[in-house]
Design a protein around this motif. Sequence first.
Motif: not given
Lengths: 325, 325, 325, 325
Positions: B22-48
């Motif tokens: 999705i990060a490289g998709h020309p038409s999709f814009e990621l606006v929401y991410a949910a997860g059990e273990g990593s809730a409360g983190c920023r995306l970059i904390d989980r995916y450096p």
Amino acid sequence: MGIRVGIVGISGFGGGEALRLIAGHPSFELVYAAGEGSAGCRLIDRYPGVPHKLAGLMIEKWDPETLPELDLLFASLPTGASAEALSRVREEVKIVDIGGDHRYVDGWTYGLADVWPDRIRGQSRVANPGCFPAATLNALAPLLAGKLIEPDNIVIDSKTGISGAGRGGGDSKFGYAESNENLQPYGLLKHVHMPEMTTTIERLSGGSASGLVFTPHLVPMTRGVLVTIYCRGNATTRQCVDAAQSFYADRPFVRVTDRPPQTKWATGSNLSFVSYAADPERRLVIAMGVVDNLGKGAAGQAVQNANLICGLSETAGLDLPPVWP
Amino acid sequence: MGIRVGIVGISGFGGGEALRLIAGHPSFELVYAAGEGSAGCRLIDRYPGVPHKLAGLMIEKWDPETLPELDLLFASLPTGASAEALSRVREEVKIVDIGGDHRYVDGWTYGLADVWPDRIRGQSRVANPGCFPAATLNALAPLLAGKLIEPDNIVIDSKTGISGAGRGGGDSKFGYAESNENLQPYGLLKHVHMPEMTTTIERLSGGSASGLVFTPHLVPMTRGVLVTIYCRGNATTRQCVDAAQSFYADRPFVRVTDRPPQTKWATGSNLSFVSYAADPERRLVIAMGVVDNLGKGAAGQAVQNANLICGLSETAGLDLPPVWP
Amino acid sequence: MGIRVGIVGISGFGGGEALRLIAGHPSFELVYAAGEGSAGCRLIDRYPGVPHKLAGLMIEKWDPETLPELDLLFASLPTGASAEALSRVREEVKIVDIGGDHRYVDGWTYGLADVWPDRIRGQSRVANPGCFPAATLNALAPLLAGKLIEPDNIVIDSKTGISGAGRGGGDSKFGYAESNENLQPYGLLKHVHMPEMTTTIERLSGGSASGLVFTPHLVPMTRGVLVTIYCRGNATTRQCVDAAQSFYADRPFVRVTDRPPQTKWATGSNLSFVSYAADPERRLVIAMGVVDNLGKGAAGQAVQNANLICGLSETAGLDLPPVWP
Amino acid sequence: MGIRVGIVGISGFGGGEALRLIAGHPSFELVYAAGEGSAGCRLIDRYPGVPHKLAGLMIEKWDPETLPELDLLFASLPTGASAEALSRVREEVKIVDIGGDHRYVDGWTYGLADVWPDRIRGQSRVANPGCFPAATLNALAPLLAGKLIEPDNIVIDSKTGISGAGRGGGDSKFGYAESNENLQPYGLLKHVHMPEMTTTIERLSGGSASGLVFTPHLVPMTRGVLVTIYCRGNATTRQCVDAAQSFYADRPFVRVTDRPPQTKWATGSNLSFVSYAADPERRLVIAMGVVDNLGKGAAGQAVQNANLICGLSETAGLDLPPVWP
């Protein structure tokens, strides 16, 4: 009837390797096995390849008060889990603690078997060195004893296979998909193996080692430890190699090599490889050490220590060549 | 402004791969991410390594009632965890369920994108095929459609990398030291992917597939699925290859190869490789299929399905060549 | 003085494993080692962990005319390289050929040691089975002997670690970067191990096995073979297991297990694991077999054969538990 | 019409990764590919997953005299193989040499793209840094520029995946069975990457770096470089991190992290991770750097350099997130 031996921590990697070595030992007879996860199973349920003679042995729940008749106990428990429990084991049971709780603790001998076997012979409480110290101290001992390097200016860059992190409680950090094709430093400036290395370097050199730097790395392989140690001193490569060959002249498990050692040379064995490369112009001495973290770094050295404290041949049950490839 | 996209299950392997695509998709814009273990983190904390534009997105605790404005949701949840929860997502949010709960469930389209794209276009609830079915059905579809094999006499021997078992809860079964240098069959005669394969084979062939045999194996590698499928029929290798080339003539992601496919050919891509070897004398047809279990076997096919239901080019964001070596 | 033993092909994987086993064997004394690449080196130059007693043995250039006094020769040469050369070895030197040239050749006994030890005892020319046949035939023998499956309707899907492809001439196909994270079928419908499997299945069953299907796969691990064999018959799982337990009741190296076997169970050992799962409704019998391709699949079975032909205990030097993890 | 691009060395790992990046690049059009082993094949024969638009491109035999119309050439040839050959390429063809022959050679710019992009813009002959220097210099540059460490007292302990050794000529040293589960130092005190590191450290610091110590290790994984660098200086961890964050404030590919970086963070990307841990009491600064040896360590930085010399956006074609897991 052989020496009656028990293993506590049979489900872990250290305990499993102890089982393998004891199964092939000419004088040891395994009569007791205890473990958390697998209590209530037979050995063969947990280890499908265990020899027939041991297949039916039941794995007990660990309880130091209710041990059967035992001459010798190998303990391979997580750090913090053995100090209190082992204090309740009967005096007459000899103990080799593969875990970390008794290193340089009063009443226990630090079992650096290749370096000071005479201190170990006849003892009844021996604390096995950690896997990094095992590789490191064997490589450094000849240089420190020969005053070829400064004890206070040593940088240890060490690398271990993932079994060195223990079987753990299923920490997904050590999951296959996340660990494979991954290499990572960890525990910078504060690893639990630091104190025993500092203390031993000071004993071997007579000087301070407070400047010791130690950086462990986790490597995507199951077994093996390699330490690359950067020291300061005026020695040549030849002088280092000669010192080591002389230091280990009669020791059966340490091999001094001309080329840099590879972890696979040691896999499945109790061997320890040491090698050196020096550049006197820059006052640089690089010492390298390789062991199998479950062999010399755990169960192999534990059996070697057990041989020493039981008055057996030091190599009994340990003359297995490494597995290659 | 692009199509507003969300991912549920961002910490798992499927969710992570969806994020990458999705990060490289020309038409999709990621606006929401949910997860059990990593809730409360920023995306970059989980995916450096996540792109800067997404670095600060907060990972939410998954709650279908409090979704932000969304056009499209990718769900990558463990089996059993999505059925109820996704029923509470607002109608107007399109959903691609990477997990297993909605395959051949009423109101959901089975998203076998390379085989029946037209059934998927314009739908709003699509169930992604499992990784084994993705590899298997792409390889079998041309043979079944062309009546080149008997639908009721199929043996699927499949092999997957360990990420196919999911990130799991740290099950030590999938620990590095225990999985490395180990190969094992599992789930014999009862794997969860059986029903969707049986149903699809029956739809494609018009006959019964009740005799289907399916044996999965866990292979010590991170990514990749290979299925080796033993069928009965009179076709020659040439006839099978021709049938497949014709069947997939205009399909962008399926490649029909002359030599047996290797899993590394597909790594990191949405490609699907199929190949055939037949021996009419023995009435034997071997079909082989390779996919990346996280690509075509999960997030890749999910994005392909999302492209179809959103009316985009089917290959949008998916034209990444595989990673080699 | 022990039995004087030689190894030809000491630099390869099979030769190296033979060295390891012979080094620990109570009755064998290694007096001769020959190899292409390493001729002129001492054993320790090639094998840094070799026991001290063997360290200085010089590796010779292989020449069947100039062998020293020898009782027994292990040959581990590439296919095609041993037929002529071994014919020039003196009659009185017993030979176990680990390579493929003498399987079902006149004057040679096919050394399927776990199945027909009595045919091997006292022979002087024994051809070791290939690694795939070793795993396959041990799993099938009880079913064939007991008429539980049809001999002519067998599909063998086999998987091997990369050492099974031999040390080779540095073919980059087997390079680390290209083989790691890669899984591939090869040799479809024409693998060199086919004939010995067909012949043995026919001998064991009394029927034709001309319909045999065999597909080998290369798996990214060093050691290990797993075969998953699809057969037709009316037997239940229980009947298959019982047949195997009875067939192997007194055999020391074959273990019949209830759960699917894993390759790591056998690593470094001469063990062979067999297991079964059947579904009489579909007339399906799945037989599974695991060996270490360098153990039972090469040097392990070779030593077992050597024990048989020398009149030693069958398990001499082979009671090593597997290495785990 | 895009910028016409060629690749020499298409069969190697660096050339293959260049192909992957160029295939997805918005301004580059691959019109020429040359390689030793695969000359005469189509690209798709060598790379089964190559995009359709490039599938039919023929791989040529490399000959600098007969190049087609080209704007830009990527050369990925073994050390020693490009110096003479590239001198015969027409002036007007811009060149990025991924190989080692033109680093700090007259007429060529050393392409340390994250550190000195302005020196590279508009040049037409750029020498790409080696993989170890790429990881090392990115980690050290902020410390050297800020005078936080002594330039002449640096110990680099570096670890690389096996693709870093190149696809080679099938050297069995890098065979799977021998490299897997093996970790080894090599090239002690004399690695070919030393001079470019020494020269660059001296340029960045203004001081001598003649005391540089560099020890590379081969790690059993395909991709990834980690350098652990031991320096002397009074800085705190915070000061190092701040210096790096400020130094790389506007640079798109370097990420300064609080925790030690892992190689998997960079896999498949052009990212470079740097991190620091200091102990001012011991005057110790540990700098760590991670890159993908085929990304920032080869083809990634080459494309970044090509973007700079062609006046494109520096990130064109390089905004791929890393592949995980």
